[in-house]
Design a protein around this motif. Sequence first.
Motif, PDB file in Angstrom:
ATOM      1  N   TYR A  68       1.247  -1.123  -0.309  1.00 44.85           N
ATOM      2  CA  TYR A  68       0.112  -0.137   0.184  1.00 44.85           C
ATOM      3  C   TYR A  68       1.070   1.626  -0.565  1.00 44.85           C
ATOM      4  CZ  TYR A  68      -3.037   3.748   1.215  1.00 44.85           C
ATOM      5  OH  TYR A  68      -3.483   5.135   2.133  1.00 44.85           O
ATOM      6  N   ASN A  69       2.062   1.432   0.690  1.00 44.36           N
ATOM      7  CA  ASN A  69       2.811   2.492   1.106  1.00 44.36           C
ATOM      8  C   ASN A  69       3.684   2.544  -0.115  1.00 44.36           C
ATOM      9  OD1 ASN A  69       1.900   3.658   3.066  1.00 44.36           O
ATOM     10  ND2 ASN A  69       2.690   2.512   4.750  1.00 44.36           N
ATOM     11  N   THR A  70       4.101   1.682  -0.798  1.00 47.73           N
ATOM     12  CA  THR A  70       5.114   2.020  -2.146  1.00 47.73           C
ATOM     13  C   THR A  70       4.032   2.051  -2.881  1.00 47.73           C
ATOM     14  OG1 THR A  70       6.028  -0.389  -1.316  1.00 47.73           O
ATOM     15  CG2 THR A  70       6.288   0.433  -3.784  1.00 47.73           C
ATOM     16  N   LEU A  71       2.843   1.984  -3.319  1.00 45.02           N
ATOM     17  CA  LEU A  71       1.646   2.526  -4.251  1.00 45.02           C
ATOM     18  C   LEU A  71       1.467   3.514  -4.317  1.00 45.02           C
ATOM     19  CD1 LEU A  71       0.010   1.544  -6.640  1.00 45.02           C
ATOM     20  CD2 LEU A  71      -1.713   0.737  -5.644  1.00 45.02           C
ATOM     21  N   TYR A  96      -5.713  11.388  13.364  1.00 45.02           N
ATOM     22  CA  TYR A  96      -5.441  10.130  12.401  1.00 45.02           C
ATOM     23  C   TYR A  96      -4.636   9.122  11.933  1.00 45.02           C
ATOM     24  CZ  TYR A  96      -4.581  15.853  12.142  1.00 45.02           C
ATOM     25  OH  TYR A  96      -4.521  16.830  11.632  1.00 45.02           O
ATOM     26  N   LEU A  97      -6.087   8.728  10.754  1.00 48.94           N
ATOM     27  CA  LEU A  97      -6.016   6.798  10.674  1.00 48.94           C
ATOM     28  C   LEU A  97      -4.473   6.777   9.877  1.00 48.94           C
ATOM     29  CD1 LEU A  97      -8.967   7.182   7.987  1.00 48.94           C
ATOM     30  CD2 LEU A  97      -8.533   5.948  10.404  1.00 48.94           C
ATOM     31  N   PRO A  98      -3.650   6.060  10.021  1.00 47.16           N
ATOM     32  CA  PRO A  98      -2.360   5.502  10.311  1.00 47.16           C
ATOM     33  C   PRO A  98      -1.866   5.298   8.812  1.00 47.16           C
ATOM     34  CG  PRO A  98      -3.664   3.775  10.327  1.00 47.16           C
ATOM     35  CD  PRO A  98      -4.521   4.916  10.896  1.00 47.16           C
TER      36      PRO A  98
END
Length: 146
Positions: free
Chosen positions: A4-7, A113-115
């Motif tokens: 997810y973070n890479t995208l 905040y959502l992480p």
Amino acid sequence: YLRYNTLRLWLGAAEHSAAQRRASGAGPPPEGAIETLPPEEILRGLRSGPAFQLRYHRFLVEAIRREATRRGIAVVIALTGSARGPLSDDCAADPACLDLGARLARREHPDAYLPLDGHWSAHGHALAADALGAWLAAKDLAPRVP
């Protein structure tokens, strides 16, 4: 999480690159009063970068305020972005503007905040609602709820 973070990082970089190409293709921002610019010049100006975007934002806020004042309507602004910059500076100088981003600073309220995506959590929305309600009540713009 890693995918997810890479995208997310890849999409952010791609959008940043596309914005830079749009800005370089747009040329310099148009000159003159915004209300005199034809729509295609405004669009070109918005593509030209943040300087014109800020100028256009200020123009719109003032136009809304003028019309609201003419109609006897109070206008207040709630700024929700967490990034500091010209809009937050404008808000700080405006007694009719509440900078929720400053009130919900991530370092002071990490659970607001959502992480993954940085949107407000349920707790963040509650903090924002409390801050907005108190601010409106202090300005006598909202009824007090017992």
